[in-house]
Scaffold this active site. Structure first.
Site, PDB file in Angstrom:
ATOM      1  N   LYS A  38       1.155  -5.699  -5.196  1.00  0.00           N
ATOM      2  CA  LYS A  38       2.238  -6.078  -4.288  1.00  0.00           C
ATOM      3  C   LYS A  38       1.622  -6.622  -2.999  1.00  0.00           C
ATOM      4  O   LYS A  38       0.778  -5.952  -2.381  1.00  0.00           O
ATOM      5  CB  LYS A  38       3.104  -4.846  -3.977  1.00  0.00           C
TER       6      LYS A  38
HETATM    7  O1  G3P Z   1      10.180  -0.870  -2.352  1.00  0.00           O
HETATM    8  C1  G3P Z   1      10.707  -2.058  -1.834  1.00  0.00           C
HETATM    9  C2  G3P Z   1      12.136  -1.887  -1.416  1.00  0.00           C
HETATM   10  O2  G3P Z   1      12.897  -1.508  -2.520  1.00  0.00           O
HETATM   11  C3  G3P Z   1      12.312  -0.947  -0.236  1.00  0.00           C
HETATM   12  O3  G3P Z   1      13.663  -0.662  -0.074  1.00  0.00           O
HETATM   13  O4  G3P Z   1      15.303   0.988   0.823  1.00  0.00           O
HETATM   14  O5  G3P Z   1      13.051   0.740   1.955  1.00  0.00           O
HETATM   15  O6  G3P Z   1      14.789  -1.083   2.134  1.00  0.00           O
HETATM   16  P1  G3P Z   1      14.218   0.040   1.282  1.00  0.00           P
END
Ligand code: G3P
Length: 217
Positions: free
Chosen positions: A83
C-alpha cells in the site's frame, strides 16, 4: 464485487473468513498500531488466514524508502499487496514496484485525477476514501461513480476500484450498483449486511408455526 475486511484484528478476520465471504484484507498504519502487535508478524498471520490479497502499507515517504519497504513487505508472503500513499513519490514507487511484478494498492485517494494518475502508474488497486469525503460534506460515492466512468473509457486502465473508508451498508450497496471492483469493510459493517428486522420477524413466525404444528425434519 469482492469483499475485503479493513482491520488487523485477527479474531475478527478469523470469524469473517469462516463465512467464505472474505476475498482479502486491507490494513493501514493506524490499524496495525491498534493491533498492538509487531507489523511483520500480524501481516504474516493475516496472510496465513486469508489466501486473497492482503494490503500492508509502507511508512516511508520517499521513493527509495517506499520501494525498499515495499520489497520487504512483499517478501513476507506471496499475497501481500504493497500500500502506497497517493503522492508523486508514491506514484513513482507504484510504477517501479508494478514493473517488477509487484501488486500495489494506492491509498488516500480523494479525487478523480488522483485515480487517473494511479492507474497510469500501474496500480493494481486504487483506494478512494468515501467516508472521509462524506465527513467534510463531499459526496464520496460521486467520486466512485466518476472513477468508474473514467476507467471504463480506457481499456489500458486496468486498475481495480477498491472502495475504502466505508462507514455503512449504504456505501456497500451504492458501490455495488456503481460497479466498484472491491469494497473493504470494517468488520461491523460486513456483519450488518445480512441483518434485517423483517427477516428476523419472519423467521420467528415460521419457527413458531413449525413448533405449533410439530413439524420435524
Ligand atoms: O484502511 C483504509 C481506509 O479504509 C480507512 O478508513 O475509516 O480510517 O477513514 P477510515
Amino acid at each position: 464485487m469482492k469483499f475485503f475486511v479493513d482491520t488487523a484484528d485477527i479474531a475478527d478476520i478469523k470469524e469473517l473468513a469462516a463465512t467464505g465471504m472474505v476475498d482479502g484484507v486491507t490494513t493501514n498504519p493506524s490499524l496495525i498500531a491498534k493491533s498492538g502487535r509487531e507489523f511483520k508478524d500480524v501481516i504474516a498471520e493475516i496472510c496465513d488466514i486469508v489466501p486473497g490479497d492482503v494490503s500492508a502499507e509502507v511508512v516511508a515517504t520517499d521513493f527509495d524508502g517506499m520501494v525498499s519497504e515495499g520489497k520487504k513487505l512483499m517478501a513476507i508472503a506471496s499475497n501481500v499487496v504493497v500500500k502506497l500513499p497517493l503522492t508523486w513519490d508514491g506514484l513513482k514507487a507504484t510504477r517501479a514496484l508494478s514493473d517488477e511484478g509487484g501488486k500495489v494498492n494506492v491509498t488516500l485517494c480523494f479525487s478523480t485525477n488522483q485515480a487517473l494518475l494511479a492507474a497510469k502508474a500501474g496500480a493494481t488497486y486504487i483506494s478512494p476514501f468515501v467516508g472521509r469525503l462524506d465527513d467534510i460534506n463531499i459526496d464520496g460515492m460521486e467520486l466512485i461513480a466518476e472513477i468508474r466512468a473514467m476507467y471504463d473509457n480506457y481499456d489500458a486502465l486496468k486498475t481495480e476500484i477498491l472502495v475504502a473508508s466505508i462507514r455503512s451498508a449504504n456505501h456497500v450497496r451504492q458501490s455495488a450498483i456503481i460497479g466498484a471492483d472491491v469494497a473493504t469493510l470494517p468488520p461491523n459493517v460486513l456483519k450488518s449486511l445480512a441483518v434485517h428486522p423483517l427477516t428476523d420477524k419472519g423467521l420467528s413466525a415460521f419457527l413458531a408455526d413449525a413448533e405449533k404444528a410439530g413439524i420435524k425434519v
